[in-house]
Design a protein around this motif. Structure first.
Motif, mmCIF file in Angstrom:
data_model
loop_
_atom_site.group_PDB
_atom_site.id
_atom_site.type_symbol
_atom_site.label_atom_id
_atom_site.label_comp_id
_atom_site.label_asym_id
_atom_site.label_seq_id
_atom_site.Cartn_x
_atom_site.Cartn_y
_atom_site.Cartn_z
ATOM 1 N N HIS A 167 4.614 -8.188 11.948
ATOM 2 C CA HIS A 167 4.817 -8.473 10.526
ATOM 3 C C HIS A 167 4.460 -7.341 9.580
ATOM 4 O O HIS A 167 4.617 -7.489 8.372
ATOM 5 N N SER A 168 3.920 -6.212 10.074
ATOM 6 C CA SER A 168 3.535 -5.142 9.143
ATOM 7 C C SER A 168 4.483 -3.964 9.263
ATOM 8 O O SER A 168 5.299 -3.879 10.176
ATOM 9 N N ILE A 169 4.326 -3.017 8.368
ATOM 10 C CA ILE A 169 5.129 -1.785 8.388
ATOM 11 C C ILE A 169 4.928 -1.028 9.710
ATOM 12 O O ILE A 169 5.812 -0.296 10.141
ATOM 13 N N LEU A 170 3.776 -1.233 10.371
ATOM 14 C CA LEU A 170 3.513 -0.501 11.619
ATOM 15 C C LEU A 170 4.489 -0.905 12.718
ATOM 16 O O LEU A 170 4.704 -0.156 13.673
ATOM 17 N N GLY A 171 5.064 -2.100 12.601
ATOM 18 C CA GLY A 171 6.024 -2.543 13.608
ATOM 19 C C GLY A 171 7.460 -2.192 13.243
ATOM 20 O O GLY A 171 8.365 -2.385 14.052
ATOM 21 N N ALA A 172 7.672 -1.649 12.033
ATOM 22 C CA ALA A 172 9.045 -1.374 11.578
ATOM 23 C C ALA A 172 9.600 -0.148 12.284
ATOM 24 O O ALA A 172 8.982 0.917 12.279
ATOM 25 N N ARG A 204 -12.603 12.146 -7.486
ATOM 26 C CA ARG A 204 -12.256 11.185 -6.435
ATOM 27 C C ARG A 204 -11.418 10.093 -7.084
ATOM 28 O O ARG A 204 -11.835 9.523 -8.092
ATOM 29 N N LEU A 205 -10.273 9.807 -6.500
ATOM 30 C CA LEU A 205 -9.372 8.798 -7.061
ATOM 31 C C LEU A 205 -9.136 7.696 -6.040
ATOM 32 O O LEU A 205 -9.146 7.941 -4.829
ATOM 33 N N LEU A 206 -8.902 6.498 -6.544
ATOM 34 C CA LEU A 206 -8.471 5.398 -5.676
ATOM 35 C C LEU A 206 -7.292 4.697 -6.331
ATOM 36 O O LEU A 206 -7.367 4.296 -7.500
ATOM 37 N N MET A 207 -6.208 4.567 -5.576
ATOM 38 C CA MET A 207 -5.047 3.808 -6.017
ATOM 39 C C MET A 207 -4.931 2.605 -5.105
ATOM 40 O O MET A 207 -4.308 2.676 -4.045
ATOM 41 N N PRO A 208 -5.561 1.484 -5.489
ATOM 42 C CA PRO A 208 -5.569 0.322 -4.590
ATOM 43 C C PRO A 208 -4.202 -0.350 -4.557
ATOM 44 O O PRO A 208 -3.421 -0.221 -5.498
ATOM 45 N N GLY A 209 -3.927 -1.063 -3.472
ATOM 46 C CA GLY A 209 -2.653 -1.767 -3.378
ATOM 47 C C GLY A 209 -2.343 -2.144 -1.945
ATOM 48 O O GLY A 209 -3.244 -2.214 -1.105
ATOM 49 N N THR A 210 -1.065 -2.406 -1.687
ATOM 50 C CA THR A 210 -0.638 -2.726 -0.328
ATOM 51 C C THR A 210 -1.170 -1.677 0.643
ATOM 52 O O THR A 210 -1.743 -2.004 1.682
ATOM 53 N N HIS A 211 -0.958 -0.421 0.279
ATOM 54 C CA HIS A 211 -1.535 0.699 1.035
ATOM 55 C C HIS A 211 -2.397 1.490 0.058
ATOM 56 O O HIS A 211 -1.891 2.319 -0.703
ATOM 57 N N SER A 212 -3.694 1.218 0.064
ATOM 58 C CA SER A 212 -4.603 1.933 -0.830
ATOM 59 C C SER A 212 -4.638 3.413 -0.481
ATOM 60 O O SER A 212 -4.705 3.766 0.701
ATOM 61 N N LYS A 213 -4.616 4.240 -1.522
ATOM 62 C CA LYS A 213 -4.728 5.682 -1.297
ATOM 63 C C LYS A 213 -6.031 6.178 -1.909
ATOM 64 O O LYS A 213 -6.289 5.961 -3.102
ATOM 65 N N PHE A 257 -6.257 13.218 1.413
ATOM 66 C CA PHE A 257 -6.176 11.798 1.063
ATOM 67 C C PHE A 257 -6.087 10.966 2.329
ATOM 68 O O PHE A 257 -5.812 11.486 3.420
ATOM 69 N N THR A 258 -6.355 9.671 2.166
ATOM 70 C CA THR A 258 -6.227 8.754 3.294
ATOM 71 C C THR A 258 -5.661 7.424 2.802
ATOM 72 O O THR A 258 -5.861 7.050 1.648
ATOM 73 N N THR A 259 -4.967 6.756 3.691
ATOM 74 C CA THR A 259 -4.385 5.457 3.377
ATOM 75 C C THR A 259 -5.179 4.362 4.086
ATOM 76 O O THR A 259 -5.449 4.477 5.287
ATOM 77 N N VAL A 260 -5.556 3.319 3.375
ATOM 78 C CA VAL A 260 -6.184 2.146 3.991
ATOM 79 C C VAL A 260 -5.263 0.957 3.709
ATOM 80 O O VAL A 260 -4.893 0.707 2.572
ATOM 81 N N MET A 261 -4.894 0.247 4.772
ATOM 82 C CA MET A 261 -3.839 -0.768 4.645
ATOM 83 C C MET A 261 -4.366 -2.135 4.195
ATOM 84 O O MET A 261 -3.908 -3.176 4.657
ATOM 85 N N THR A 262 -5.329 -2.128 3.287
ATOM 86 C CA THR A 262 -6.014 -3.360 2.906
ATOM 87 C C THR A 262 -5.073 -4.469 2.431
ATOM 88 O O THR A 262 -5.163 -5.607 2.894
ATOM 89 N N GLY A 263 -4.194 -4.144 1.493
ATOM 90 C CA GLY A 263 -3.318 -5.176 0.930
ATOM 91 C C GLY A 263 -2.386 -5.766 1.971
ATOM 92 O O GLY A 263 -2.179 -6.987 2.032
ATOM 93 N N GLU A 264 -1.841 -4.919 2.820
ATOM 94 C CA GLU A 264 -0.925 -5.425 3.841
ATOM 95 C C GLU A 264 -1.671 -6.231 4.902
ATOM 96 O O GLU A 264 -1.194 -7.265 5.370
ATOM 97 N N LEU A 265 -2.870 -5.768 5.265
ATOM 98 C CA LEU A 265 -3.688 -6.499 6.237
ATOM 99 C C LEU A 265 -4.009 -7.902 5.705
ATOM 100 O O LEU A 265 -3.899 -8.903 6.431
ATOM 101 N N PHE A 266 -4.369 -7.969 4.439
ATOM 102 C CA PHE A 266 -4.645 -9.269 3.826
ATOM 103 C C PHE A 266 -3.415 -10.172 3.899
ATOM 104 O O PHE A 266 -3.499 -11.333 4.301
ATOM 105 N N ALA A 267 -2.269 -9.614 3.540
ATOM 106 C CA ALA A 267 -1.051 -10.428 3.493
ATOM 107 C C ALA A 267 -0.665 -10.945 4.877
ATOM 108 O O ALA A 267 -0.319 -12.121 5.033
ATOM 109 N N VAL A 268 -0.715 -10.096 5.897
ATOM 110 C CA VAL A 268 -0.281 -10.556 7.225
ATOM 111 C C VAL A 268 -1.308 -11.513 7.837
ATOM 112 O O VAL A 268 -0.936 -12.467 8.527
#
Lengths: 307, 307
Positions: free
Chosen positions: B175-180, A139-148, A160-171
């Motif tokens: 403001h997110s990629i989802l709106g791009a 099991r791998l996790l690549m955290p970031g703007t879009h965590s994989k 795999f799945t993408t969780v938009m944690t980093g982008e959600l935090f930023a916006v």
């Protein structure tokens, strides 16, 4: 010096160019601010020319958003489950200015989401080349703007799945009421831990159900304005872990191998402890190693002995 | 015409002024663009003067963000559980330019969140004044930028929670990629239903775990650019319902009474069906009715027979 390969890790906001040596080590790295969404006049060709200027005419292998529809040349996705050695057999090639040929690694698509990645597949290939024991089941996790979150099985990316944690935090921080009146502060581990615990203790409803508490706590003086961002970060990362557990991307019975930037990985490890999860560090530089691995599997290094 | 009361529903972005008649009906309404975060030169006093200009010198009762810390005068919160008749006993008063006295309804605070509301407590009071049968035990939802889920028991607000669905939608879209690359379109009920179903079928992981699918579906042509916003809206509203069910704000065994703007309530009713929930409409104009109810309970209408 013999240069058997030039590698490009080319995302949406930046470009890293690697000049490899005979042993597959990185002899020289260049970082340029040219991503697929931010290019110089002259576009991809000009950015590429800057990246490889003065380097020998070796084969070039690129991965990342450079292969997206809005990139230099679209490199179609391979569907999961996908063996990592299949990447080498599905390169998209581009005969190009400067007399060089650029090969682009395909991205991956998980039809179950649907979900997509570009660039991370090459990192996974690099990780498994360095740590072959993980190829069987990891099991791998690549955290970031879009965590994989990636599941590896039998030498393949199973899904795999993408969780938009980093982008959600930023916006949320920049554009929502949660960012209003907050102050910049030093990293506040305690506020982060409090956010993680809030997400964990929200149970099945999840951390996002407690988003507004960041505002309420600040209004009543129970959270300092300088601590709101770290609380929010903890809440969102905690909720990411909850989701990963609920969907079996993470499990209390198996470690998760973390791939990413040190400071962010440290945050995820802190959060993992609160959820009873075990997160392990992985070796660095796997992006470059992945490009080398794919190039070798694709036969791009065959001319090496003659160079 | 006798004017026993002037009511102000004064939020962060707008001000509604009601001139009441003897029977508690609204004889005249004024809508002004002055919220606590957007005021004319001269601030609250000038906005107030415009709102009541030419109206008789009746008692004034206000609710909403006007009573927040950044408002005209802070009206401290009452903690839940809080009987609705307690609102009238906790008004904050402000002797004011123009010779008028303005009374402000307190907001409510749920210590369990913590969570806070300002203005919605007056709507709840208005609803229960019109539909007293709900006072014993009812579940309410006031959808919007910050949705409020309210539990009423024994004539009191037993507790409530805020879900930031509307704001989350707005910041992700803008403001997110989802709106791009998405396009404006007509309301697309099918895309909305698809988003709701995606949230529902995500199970315990929840709808937010599928946020990135809005992007992936668009990239592969399975979701039209003009349908992305409605899909996203369905996903977020669906996840709000999942959270409400998980935390017992909603239940398959009891109806939820919806308070809000018609088009938005219609969307929530559509989503509720997919989750097996029953949502009922409530009478309109409860904000004004709530101000009348609180004013009566506070004795502000006592001079009425002499007017």
């Amino acid at each position: 010096m013999i240069t058997p390969l030039i590698g490009l890790d080319w995302g949406s906001t930046r470009l890293r160019a690697y000049r490899f040596d005979e042993a597959g080590g990185v002899a020289q790295t260049r970082a340029l601010p040219w991503g697929s969404r931010h290019l110089p006049e002259g576009g991809f060709a000009e950015a590429f020319a800057q990246a490889v200027e003065g380097w020998p005419c070796a084969p070039v292998l690129a991965c990342g958003m450079v292969g997206s529809r809005g990139g230099w040349r679209e490199a179609p996705y391979l569907d999961t489950p996908c063996r990592l050695d299949a990447l080498a057999g599905a390169l998209t090639s581009l005969a190009n200015p400067g007399g060089r040929t650029v090969h682009i690694v395909p991205g991956l698509r998980d039809p179950a989401g649907p979900d997509v990645m570009r660039g991370e597949e090459t990192q996974v290939a690099g990780l498994l080349a360095q740590a072959p024991a993980l190829a069987e089941d990891a099991r791998l996790l690549m955290p970031g703007t879009h965590s994989k979150w990636v599941r590896v099985r039998d030498g393949a990316v199973a899904g795999f799945t993408t969780v938009m944690t980093g982008e959600l935090f930023a916006v949320l921080r920049a554009h929502s009421i949660l960012g209003a009146g907050v102050a910049e502060g030093l990293a506040d581990d305690e506020a982060f831990a409090r956010g993680v615990a809030t997400a964990r203790d929200a149970g099945a409803a999840g951390g996002l159900s407690r988003l507004f508490s960041a505002r309420a706590l600040m209004l009543e003086g129970a959270l300092a304005p300088a601590a709101v961002a770290d609380f929010l970060s903890g809440l969102l990362i905690g909720d990411e872990l909850r989701m990963a557990l609920a969907a079996d991307w993470a499990s209390p019975d198996a470690p998760v191998h973390l791939v990413g930037e040190d400071a962010l990985c440290a945050r995820y490890r802190q959060a993992a402890e609160a959820f009873g999860l075990s997160f392990l560090a992985t070796p660095g530089a796997i992006g470059a190693q992945g490009l080398w691995y794919v190039a070798a599997a694709a036969g791009l290094l065959e001319g090496l002995s003659h160079a």
